[in-house]
Design a protein around this motif. Structure first.
Motif, PDB file in Angstrom:
ATOM      1  N   PRO A 253      92.238 -18.475-116.356  1.00 48.90           N
ATOM      2  CA  PRO A 253      92.750 -19.481-115.413  1.00 48.90           C
ATOM      3  C   PRO A 253      92.786 -19.011-113.958  1.00 48.90           C
ATOM      4  CG  PRO A 253      94.076 -19.472-117.413  1.00 48.90           C
ATOM      5  CD  PRO A 253      93.153 -18.310-117.514  1.00 48.90           C
ATOM      6  N   GLU A 254      93.197 -17.770-113.715  1.00 47.91           N
ATOM      7  CA  GLU A 254      93.288 -17.312-112.325  1.00 47.91           C
ATOM      8  C   GLU A 254      91.908 -17.131-111.695  1.00 47.91           C
ATOM      9  OE1 GLU A 254      96.356 -17.025-110.540  1.00 47.91           O
ATOM     10  OE2 GLU A 254      96.772 -18.223-112.341  1.00 47.91           O
ATOM     11  N   ALA A 255      90.940 -16.719-112.487  1.00 47.18           N
ATOM     12  CA  ALA A 255      89.569 -16.614-111.979  1.00 47.18           C
ATOM     13  C   ALA A 255      89.015 -18.002-111.670  1.00 47.18           C
ATOM     14  CB  ALA A 255      88.686 -15.893-112.995  1.00 47.18           C
ATOM     15  N   LEU A 256      89.343 -18.979-112.491  1.00 43.50           N
ATOM     16  CA  LEU A 256      88.904 -20.348-112.236  1.00 43.50           C
ATOM     17  C   LEU A 256      89.514 -20.885-110.945  1.00 43.50           C
ATOM     18  CD1 LEU A 256      89.108 -21.849-115.842  1.00 43.50           C
ATOM     19  CD2 LEU A 256      87.032 -21.393-114.522  1.00 43.50           C
ATOM     20  N   LYS A 257      90.779 -20.575-110.709  1.00 43.59           N
ATOM     21  CA  LYS A 257      91.430 -21.023-109.471  1.00 43.59           C
ATOM     22  C   LYS A 257      90.786 -20.371-108.250  1.00 43.59           C
ATOM     23  CE  LYS A 257      95.921 -21.643-111.743  1.00 43.59           C
ATOM     24  NZ  LYS A 257      97.306 -21.117-111.842  1.00 43.59           N
ATOM     25  N   ALA A 258      90.494 -19.070-108.360  1.00 44.63           N
ATOM     26  CA  ALA A 258      89.839 -18.381-107.240  1.00 44.63           C
ATOM     27  C   ALA A 258      88.478 -18.995-106.933  1.00 44.63           C
ATOM     28  CB  ALA A 258      89.694 -16.893-107.558  1.00 44.63           C
TER      29      ALA A 258
ATOM     30  N   MET B 119      89.558  -8.923-113.041  1.00 42.04           N
ATOM     31  CA  MET B 119      90.825  -8.904-112.321  1.00 42.04           C
ATOM     32  C   MET B 119      91.825  -9.850-112.971  1.00 42.04           C
ATOM     33  SD  MET B 119      89.761  -8.667-108.270  1.00 42.04           S
ATOM     34  CE  MET B 119      91.469  -8.378-107.756  1.00 42.04           C
ATOM     35  N   ALA B 120      91.364 -11.058-113.324  1.00 44.55           N
ATOM     36  CA  ALA B 120      92.246 -12.029-113.969  1.00 44.55           C
ATOM     37  C   ALA B 120      92.685 -11.544-115.345  1.00 44.55           C
ATOM     38  CB  ALA B 120      91.538 -13.378-114.073  1.00 44.55           C
ATOM     39  N   GLN B 121      91.773 -10.938-116.084  1.00 49.72           N
ATOM     40  CA  GLN B 121      92.115 -10.386-117.395  1.00 49.72           C
ATOM     41  C   GLN B 121      93.217  -9.341-117.291  1.00 49.72           C
ATOM     42  OE1 GLN B 121      88.369  -8.909-119.051  1.00 49.72           O
ATOM     43  NE2 GLN B 121      88.545 -10.366-120.747  1.00 49.72           N
ATOM     44  N   ARG B 122      93.222  -8.612-116.203  1.00 53.14           N
ATOM     45  CA  ARG B 122      94.207  -7.546-116.006  1.00 53.14           C
ATOM     46  C   ARG B 122      95.498  -8.056-115.372  1.00 53.14           C
ATOM     47  NH1 ARG B 122      90.210  -2.653-113.799  1.00 53.14           N
ATOM     48  NH2 ARG B 122      88.902  -2.551-115.681  1.00 53.14           N
ATOM     49  N   GLY B 123      95.633  -9.366-115.294  1.00 53.68           N
ATOM     50  CA  GLY B 123      96.894  -9.951-114.857  1.00 53.68           C
ATOM     51  C   GLY B 123      97.022 -10.229-113.382  1.00 53.68           C
ATOM     52  N   GLN B 124      95.941 -10.110-112.625  1.00 56.82           N
ATOM     53  CA  GLN B 124      96.034 -10.373-111.200  1.00 56.82           C
ATOM     54  C   GLN B 124      95.881 -11.864-110.908  1.00 56.82           C
ATOM     55  OE1 GLN B 124      94.716  -7.402-108.432  1.00 56.82           O
ATOM     56  NE2 GLN B 124      93.716  -6.228-110.047  1.00 56.82           N
ATOM     57  N   SER B 125      96.563 -12.319-109.874  1.00 60.99           N
ATOM     58  CA  SER B 125      96.596 -13.734-109.520  1.00 60.99           C
ATOM     59  C   SER B 125      95.366 -14.125-108.714  1.00 60.99           C
ATOM     60  CB  SER B 125      97.844 -14.030-108.690  1.00 60.99           C
ATOM     61  OG  SER B 125      97.752 -13.377-107.431  1.00 60.99           O
ATOM     62  N   TYR B 126      95.178 -15.430-108.558  1.00 63.10           N
ATOM     63  CA  TYR B 126      94.038 -15.869-107.757  1.00 63.10           C
ATOM     64  C   TYR B 126      94.208 -15.427-106.305  1.00 63.10           C
ATOM     65  CZ  TYR B 126      96.664 -19.867-105.750  1.00 63.10           C
ATOM     66  OH  TYR B 126      97.547 -20.661-105.083  1.00 63.10           O
ATOM     67  N   GLN B 127      95.458 -15.323-105.831  1.00 64.82           N
ATOM     68  CA  GLN B 127      95.680 -14.832-104.465  1.00 64.82           C
ATOM     69  C   GLN B 127      95.214 -13.386-104.331  1.00 64.82           C
ATOM     70  OE1 GLN B 127      98.024 -16.374-106.368  1.00 64.82           O
ATOM     71  NE2 GLN B 127      99.341 -17.708-105.136  1.00 64.82           N
ATOM     72  N   GLN B 128      95.498 -12.567-105.338  1.00 63.95           N
ATOM     73  CA  GLN B 128      95.061 -11.164-105.305  1.00 63.95           C
ATOM     74  C   GLN B 128      93.547 -11.049-105.414  1.00 63.95           C
ATOM     75  OE1 GLN B 128      97.764 -10.100-108.574  1.00 63.95           O
ATOM     76  NE2 GLN B 128      98.663  -8.529-107.248  1.00 63.95           N
ATOM     77  N   ILE B 129      92.954 -11.893-106.232  1.00 66.21           N
ATOM     78  CA  ILE B 129      91.492 -11.891-106.366  1.00 66.21           C
ATOM     79  C   ILE B 129      90.840 -12.224-105.028  1.00 66.21           C
ATOM     80  CG2 ILE B 129      89.529 -13.051-107.446  1.00 66.21           C
ATOM     81  CD1 ILE B 129      91.340 -13.461-109.932  1.00 66.21           C
TER      82      ILE B 129
END
Length: 268
Positions: free
Chosen positions: A33-38, A247-257
């Motif tokens: 989900p976070e990778a999709l948002k990024a 990055m998303a798999q490791r728990g990082q947010s779309y903001q961090q990506i």
């Protein structure tokens, strides 16, 4: 308005619907989900920045890689969620201006520098940065072996690289700081020098886009064959989809990506 090239039809739609259809095409195998948002924010930023790119033809965007590839059908609800959760958000520089946003499948370990890749002046967020996240991706490293006669034939398809029937020498004359072939020298009946990116495009048009997946490669010769050992898939500018996934798999947010791939920018 989007020109669907394969159908020769122009469709009008809301911006957020356009973003969804592009994400549906580009994130067909993404499940984070976070990778999709990024990706959604990157796609939206490109769209807002380049609105009217085909103004002279009577529409805003085409459905090919010249603009952003576009899927006619959206079949996954998680894609719609990612677009909805980031609705209206774009990337801006430190002056509040909407940036030039790009993405590619894989950067091969270092994102590209706009200046050395395409010759345009590069703001800080479009200069190469190291990326250790895509090292486990399927396109991190690759090898292509091309027969000399086949390669010579491909190069004759463009006047800029037509050196005759045979290639005697093929070397990377200059690498940029991201490890990409910046200049390539070709010697046959004639001699020419061309940018690594243009060389990759000319070979790709002739032999298929899965051959020479990026301009991040070195060249050696083995008998009648040229061996290209490289990394990455696509131009490698900014958001690396394979790295973003990790990055998303490791728990990082779309903001961090986005902060990693577009340093010095903000999302708002």
């Amino acid at each position: 308005s989007v020109q669907q090239v394969s159908e020769n039809v122009t469709r009008k739609m809301l911006l957020e619907d356009y973003v969804l259809h592009v994400v549906a095409n580009e994130a067909s195998v993404e499940d984070q989900p976070e990778a999709l948002k990024a990706l959604a924010i990157t796609v939206r930023t490109y769209a807002v920045k380049n609105l009217g790119r085909h103004h002279d033809q009577g529409y805003d965007f085409c459905s090919t890689t010249h603009c952003q590839r576009f899927a006619s059908i959206v079949s996954r609800s998680d894609l719609a969620v990612a677009v909805k959760d980031t609705a209206g958000l774009v990337l801006r520089d430190d002056k509040g201006q909407i940036i030039d946003a790009y993405f590619s499948a894989s950067c091969g370990g270092t994102t590209a520098n706009l200046k050395s890749l395409w010759g345009d002046d590069a703001p800080p967020y479009l200069q190469g940065v190291r990326d250790d996240y895509c090292t486990t991706g399927p396109h991190y490293r690759w090898t292509d072996v091309i027969d000399s006669a086949q390669l010579a034939n491909a190069l004759r398809s463009d006047s800029r690289t037509d050196v005759g029937q045979n290639i005697r020498e093929l070397t990377v004359a200059q690498y940029d700081q991201t490890g990409r072939a910046e200049l390539i020298e070709i010697t046959g009946d004639r001699r020419c020098t061309i940018s690594g990116w243009e060389f990759k495009l000319i070979v790709g048009r002739a032999l298929g886009w899965n051959v020479l997946k990026s301009s991040r490669f070195n060249i050696s010769r083995s008998g009648s064959q040229f061996v290209f050992r490289g990394g990455g898939f696509g131009h490698g500018l900014r958001l690396c989809q394979e790295g973003s996934h990790v990055m998303a798999q490791r728990g990082q947010s779309y903001q961090q990506i986005l902060a990693h791939y577009f340093p010095g920018t903000s999302t708002r």
